[in-house]
Design a protein around this motif. Sequence first.
Motif, PDB file in Angstrom:
ATOM      1  N   ASN A  61       0.755  -1.106   0.306  1.00 26.41           N
ATOM      2  CA  ASN A  61       0.025   0.171   0.048  1.00 26.41           C
ATOM      3  C   ASN A  61       0.804   1.252   0.000  1.00 26.41           C
ATOM      4  O   ASN A  61       1.853   1.311   0.752  1.00 26.41           O
ATOM      5  N   LEU A  62       0.493   2.250  -0.820  1.00 26.97           N
ATOM      6  CA  LEU A  62       1.102   3.387  -1.004  1.00 26.97           C
ATOM      7  C   LEU A  62       0.277   4.763  -0.767  1.00 26.97           C
ATOM      8  O   LEU A  62      -0.754   4.709  -1.636  1.00 26.97           O
ATOM      9  N   ILE A  63       0.704   5.419  -0.109  1.00 29.22           N
ATOM     10  CA  ILE A  63       0.266   6.954   0.013  1.00 29.22           C
ATOM     11  C   ILE A  63       0.965   7.973  -0.150  1.00 29.22           C
ATOM     12  O   ILE A  63       1.731   8.142   0.469  1.00 29.22           O
ATOM     13  N   TYR A  64       0.727   8.631  -1.496  1.00 29.54           N
ATOM     14  CA  TYR A  64       1.371   9.679  -1.830  1.00 29.54           C
ATOM     15  C   TYR A  64       0.805  11.107  -1.725  1.00 29.54           C
ATOM     16  O   TYR A  64      -0.243  11.516  -2.031  1.00 29.54           O
ATOM     17  N   ILE A  65       1.572  11.944  -0.996  1.00 27.48           N
ATOM     18  CA  ILE A  65       0.954  13.441  -0.568  1.00 27.48           C
ATOM     19  C   ILE A  65       1.818  14.184  -1.198  1.00 27.48           C
ATOM     20  O   ILE A  65       2.917  14.224  -1.240  1.00 27.48           O
ATOM     21  N   SER A  66       1.289  15.228  -2.073  1.00 27.65           N
ATOM     22  CA  SER A  66       1.913  16.202  -2.926  1.00 27.65           C
ATOM     23  C   SER A  66       1.473  17.664  -2.855  1.00 27.65           C
ATOM     24  O   SER A  66       0.252  17.685  -2.810  1.00 27.65           O
ATOM     25  N   CYS A  67       2.472  18.488  -2.972  1.00 34.10           N
ATOM     26  CA  CYS A  67       2.059  20.058  -3.086  1.00 34.10           C
ATOM     27  C   CYS A  67       2.100  20.385  -4.304  1.00 34.10           C
ATOM     28  O   CYS A  67       2.119  21.666  -4.676  1.00 34.10           O
ATOM     29  N   ASN A  68       2.647  19.787  -5.496  1.00 39.07           N
ATOM     30  CA  ASN A  68       3.030  19.876  -6.832  1.00 39.07           C
ATOM     31  C   ASN A  68       2.463  19.156  -7.632  1.00 39.07           C
ATOM     32  O   ASN A  68       3.006  17.711  -7.772  1.00 39.07           O
ATOM     33  N   PRO A  69       1.300  19.072  -8.358  1.00 38.41           N
ATOM     34  CA  PRO A  69       0.822  18.292  -9.373  1.00 38.41           C
ATOM     35  C   PRO A  69       1.863  17.772 -10.489  1.00 38.41           C
ATOM     36  O   PRO A  69       1.774  16.618 -10.765  1.00 38.41           O
ATOM     37  N   ILE A  70       2.751  18.553 -10.812  1.00 33.35           N
ATOM     38  CA  ILE A  70       3.561  18.332 -11.789  1.00 33.35           C
ATOM     39  C   ILE A  70       4.586  17.143 -11.493  1.00 33.35           C
ATOM     40  O   ILE A  70       5.080  16.239 -11.661  1.00 33.35           O
ATOM     41  N   SER A  71       5.408  17.535 -10.066  1.00 36.93           N
ATOM     42  CA  SER A  71       6.265  16.627  -9.646  1.00 36.93           C
ATOM     43  C   SER A  71       5.641  15.174  -9.219  1.00 36.93           C
ATOM     44  O   SER A  71       6.394  14.251  -9.248  1.00 36.93           O
ATOM     45  N   MET A  72       4.426  15.262  -8.790  1.00 40.38           N
ATOM     46  CA  MET A  72       3.534  14.243  -8.248  1.00 40.38           C
ATOM     47  C   MET A  72       3.468  13.177  -9.592  1.00 40.38           C
ATOM     48  O   MET A  72       3.435  12.183  -9.543  1.00 40.38           O
ATOM     49  N   ALA A  73       3.241  13.830 -10.835  1.00 37.34           N
ATOM     50  CA  ALA A  73       2.656  13.068 -12.105  1.00 37.34           C
ATOM     51  C   ALA A  73       4.225  12.539 -12.496  1.00 37.34           C
ATOM     52  O   ALA A  73       3.950  11.201 -12.934  1.00 37.34           O
ATOM     53  N   LYS A  74       5.162  13.102 -12.242  1.00 37.28           N
ATOM     54  CA  LYS A  74       6.500  12.587 -12.703  1.00 37.28           C
ATOM     55  C   LYS A  74       6.869  11.364 -11.802  1.00 37.28           C
ATOM     56  O   LYS A  74       7.436  10.223 -12.397  1.00 37.28           O
ATOM     57  N   ASP A  75       6.655  11.487 -10.493  1.00 39.30           N
ATOM     58  CA  ASP A  75       6.870  10.388  -9.458  1.00 39.30           C
ATOM     59  C   ASP A  75       6.033   9.001  -9.903  1.00 39.30           C
ATOM     60  O   ASP A  75       6.586   8.070  -9.880  1.00 39.30           O
ATOM     61  N   LEU A  76       4.792   9.437 -10.150  1.00 37.85           N
ATOM     62  CA  LEU A  76       3.760   8.631 -10.424  1.00 37.85           C
ATOM     63  C   LEU A  76       4.099   7.679 -11.750  1.00 37.85           C
ATOM     64  O   LEU A  76       3.756   6.535 -12.039  1.00 37.85           O
ATOM     65  N   ARG A  77       4.436   8.460 -12.624  1.00 33.45           N
ATOM     66  CA  ARG A  77       4.811   7.929 -13.785  1.00 33.45           C
ATOM     67  C   ARG A  77       5.840   6.833 -13.608  1.00 33.45           C
ATOM     68  O   ARG A  77       5.926   5.883 -14.354  1.00 33.45           O
ATOM     69  N   GLU A  78       6.782   6.706 -12.731  1.00 31.08           N
ATOM     70  CA  GLU A  78       7.633   5.882 -12.659  1.00 31.08           C
ATOM     71  C   GLU A  78       7.249   4.421 -11.954  1.00 31.08           C
ATOM     72  O   GLU A  78       7.861   3.493 -12.174  1.00 31.08           O
ATOM     73  N   ILE A  79       6.114   4.374 -11.282  1.00 30.67           N
ATOM     74  CA  ILE A  79       5.524   3.399 -10.828  1.00 30.67           C
ATOM     75  C   ILE A  79       4.104   2.739 -11.514  1.00 30.67           C
ATOM     76  O   ILE A  79       3.529   2.123 -10.840  1.00 30.67           O
ATOM     77  N   LYS A  80       3.827   3.407 -12.413  1.00 31.17           N
ATOM     78  CA  LYS A  80       2.020   3.054 -12.805  1.00 31.17           C
ATOM     79  C   LYS A  80       2.165   2.015 -13.265  1.00 31.17           C
ATOM     80  O   LYS A  80       0.840   1.401 -13.431  1.00 31.17           O
ATOM     81  N   ASN A  81       3.186   1.199 -13.810  1.00 35.82           N
ATOM     82  CA  ASN A  81       3.097  -0.324 -14.076  1.00 35.82           C
ATOM     83  C   ASN A  81       2.829  -1.237 -12.953  1.00 35.82           C
ATOM     84  O   ASN A  81       2.546  -2.350 -13.364  1.00 35.82           O
ATOM     85  N   CYS A  82       3.255  -0.701 -11.722  1.00 36.21           N
ATOM     86  CA  CYS A  82       3.115  -1.614 -10.557  1.00 36.21           C
ATOM     87  C   CYS A  82       1.988  -1.430  -9.735  1.00 36.21           C
ATOM     88  O   CYS A  82       1.628  -2.467  -8.989  1.00 36.21           O
ATOM     89  N   TYR A  83       1.466  -0.384 -10.032  1.00 35.39           N
ATOM     90  CA  TYR A  83       0.496   0.117  -8.775  1.00 35.39           C
ATOM     91  C   TYR A  83      -0.949   0.384  -9.620  1.00 35.39           C
ATOM     92  O   TYR A  83      -0.999   0.777 -10.990  1.00 35.39           O
ATOM     93  N   LEU A 136      -2.767  29.125  -7.129  1.00 30.06           N
ATOM     94  CA  LEU A 136      -2.612  28.027  -7.842  1.00 30.06           C
ATOM     95  C   LEU A 136      -2.360  26.532  -7.121  1.00 30.06           C
ATOM     96  O   LEU A 136      -2.420  25.827  -8.040  1.00 30.06           O
ATOM     97  N   SER A 137      -1.849  26.760  -5.920  1.00 34.36           N
ATOM     98  CA  SER A 137      -1.325  25.496  -5.342  1.00 34.36           C
ATOM     99  C   SER A 137      -2.502  24.710  -4.660  1.00 34.36           C
ATOM    100  O   SER A 137      -3.500  25.019  -4.301  1.00 34.36           O
ATOM    101  N   VAL A 138      -2.356  23.535  -4.910  1.00 38.66           N
ATOM    102  CA  VAL A 138      -3.174  22.388  -4.335  1.00 38.66           C
ATOM    103  C   VAL A 138      -2.371  21.153  -3.807  1.00 38.66           C
ATOM    104  O   VAL A 138      -1.194  20.991  -4.268  1.00 38.66           O
ATOM    105  N   GLU A 139      -3.014  20.803  -2.906  1.00 34.25           N
ATOM    106  CA  GLU A 139      -2.405  19.446  -2.186  1.00 34.25           C
ATOM    107  C   GLU A 139      -3.166  18.334  -2.445  1.00 34.25           C
ATOM    108  O   GLU A 139      -4.386  18.434  -2.615  1.00 34.25           O
ATOM    109  N   THR A 140      -2.586  17.397  -2.485  1.00 36.09           N
ATOM    110  CA  THR A 140      -3.267  16.062  -3.183  1.00 36.09           C
ATOM    111  C   THR A 140      -2.675  14.852  -2.584  1.00 36.09           C
ATOM    112  O   THR A 140      -1.520  14.586  -2.346  1.00 36.09           O
ATOM    113  N   VAL A 141      -3.635  14.188  -2.210  1.00 39.76           N
ATOM    114  CA  VAL A 141      -3.360  12.571  -1.494  1.00 39.76           C
ATOM    115  C   VAL A 141      -3.767  11.574  -2.575  1.00 39.76           C
ATOM    116  O   VAL A 141      -5.061  11.527  -2.953  1.00 39.76           O
TER     117      VAL A 141
END
Length: 414
Positions: free
Chosen positions: A365-387, A402-407
């Motif tokens: 189980n992985l919970i990813y918390i981000s304040c930057n949608p761009i860096s979040m998307a780059k990180d999730l791109r690396e593991i999208k085939n695993c999760y 313009l800022s948003v926090e995402t879980v």
Amino acid sequence: MRVKIFDYGMNGEGVAKIDNKIVLIEGALNGEEVDITITKSYANYSIAKLDKIILPSPMRINTPCGYSDCGGCALQNMAYAEQLKFKQQLVKKTLKKVADIDADVLPTVAADKQFNYRNKASFVCDNLVGFYKKSSNSIVEIANCRLMDNNINKVLNLFNKFLKEYTPVGIKNLVVRSIDNQVLVAVVSNKIIPLAPFAELLKNAFKKVGLYLVLNTRKDKVVLTNNITHIFGIKQIETQNFNIKYSLGINSFHQTNIEIQNKLYAYVQNLIDNNAHVVNGFSGVGLLSAIIAQKARHVEGIEIEKSAHLEAEKLKIDNKIANLTNILGDFLVKFNKSSCDTLILDPAKRGCGKKIMQKVCGVKNLIYISCNPISMAKDLREIKNCYIIESIKPFDMFPNTLSVETVVKLKLKE
């Protein structure tokens, strides 16, 4: 030139089309008809200036802020419901554009307060005190920022009074934190300056206040250094959340919107199984780790900054939390995925990066918390085939900006 706005750009601009070419218009809202002038033209898009609103959107409101040159409140001309919708779509579009992830995004969690929610501010100083103009190193002088806690604006006005009367030289920044009517102030300067007159102003204005002088001769954007001297008053703010008592210094990391922080942390806590062994990466001063420990079997918090680690240890001891282990060190070195079934990643704005995301792949189980949608998307791109992405939920930690926090909640593929 008259155009119809049909969407928003990544920075909140209105989007129109002229001869099948995208045009971005700052200040225009979706659904509006506007007159524009093209100011810059590139191969794939153009930028235009908003000249006149012909047919306004019902979502347009009068901007309450008088500082038009400050780039902080880019969305303040949108009704709040429209801001929440924009941020939901921003997360969805960013994931698709950057990571080719087409996922449903839940509605943005709203803030109860759209103004006066920020509990910390860092102002820039160069004879004037304020924030940088949009895309500039010039300063917009600020007397009252609508986003700030009222005590922060009060300190700002006292500081302006001090500057005008004593004209000290060398001041770079003013940093203020205000929580529960406890106020910490740091004057950042490239040399020692006399602060006694400013100290008197603060003493007369607040019951619980502390003042620091921070020496900073660096040429980069780092504001607070370790060369810090306590001048007078309280040294830390003592506060409490989720029945957890903790202390905050002027340079402690803490979310700037406590109301939304608490909603987000409660949501994350609810995602944890009762018998989970949790690792909290980039755990900071340990508040989230302690909240998770109220539910999980055991929690390990990994933090590379020694000062934050020591604060986390103090929090653990003060609250007698037995099922929490704070680990000092680099996440890449200290993390062992075989030791946990749930991993929380809460990185800085730049994200985790490829090496970390590849290392964590395999945790159930992985919970990813981000304040930057761009860096979040780059990180999730690396593991999208695993999760498998189970849910994506934005939180409006920063209304009117313009800022948003995402879980993001992810589960390992079978």
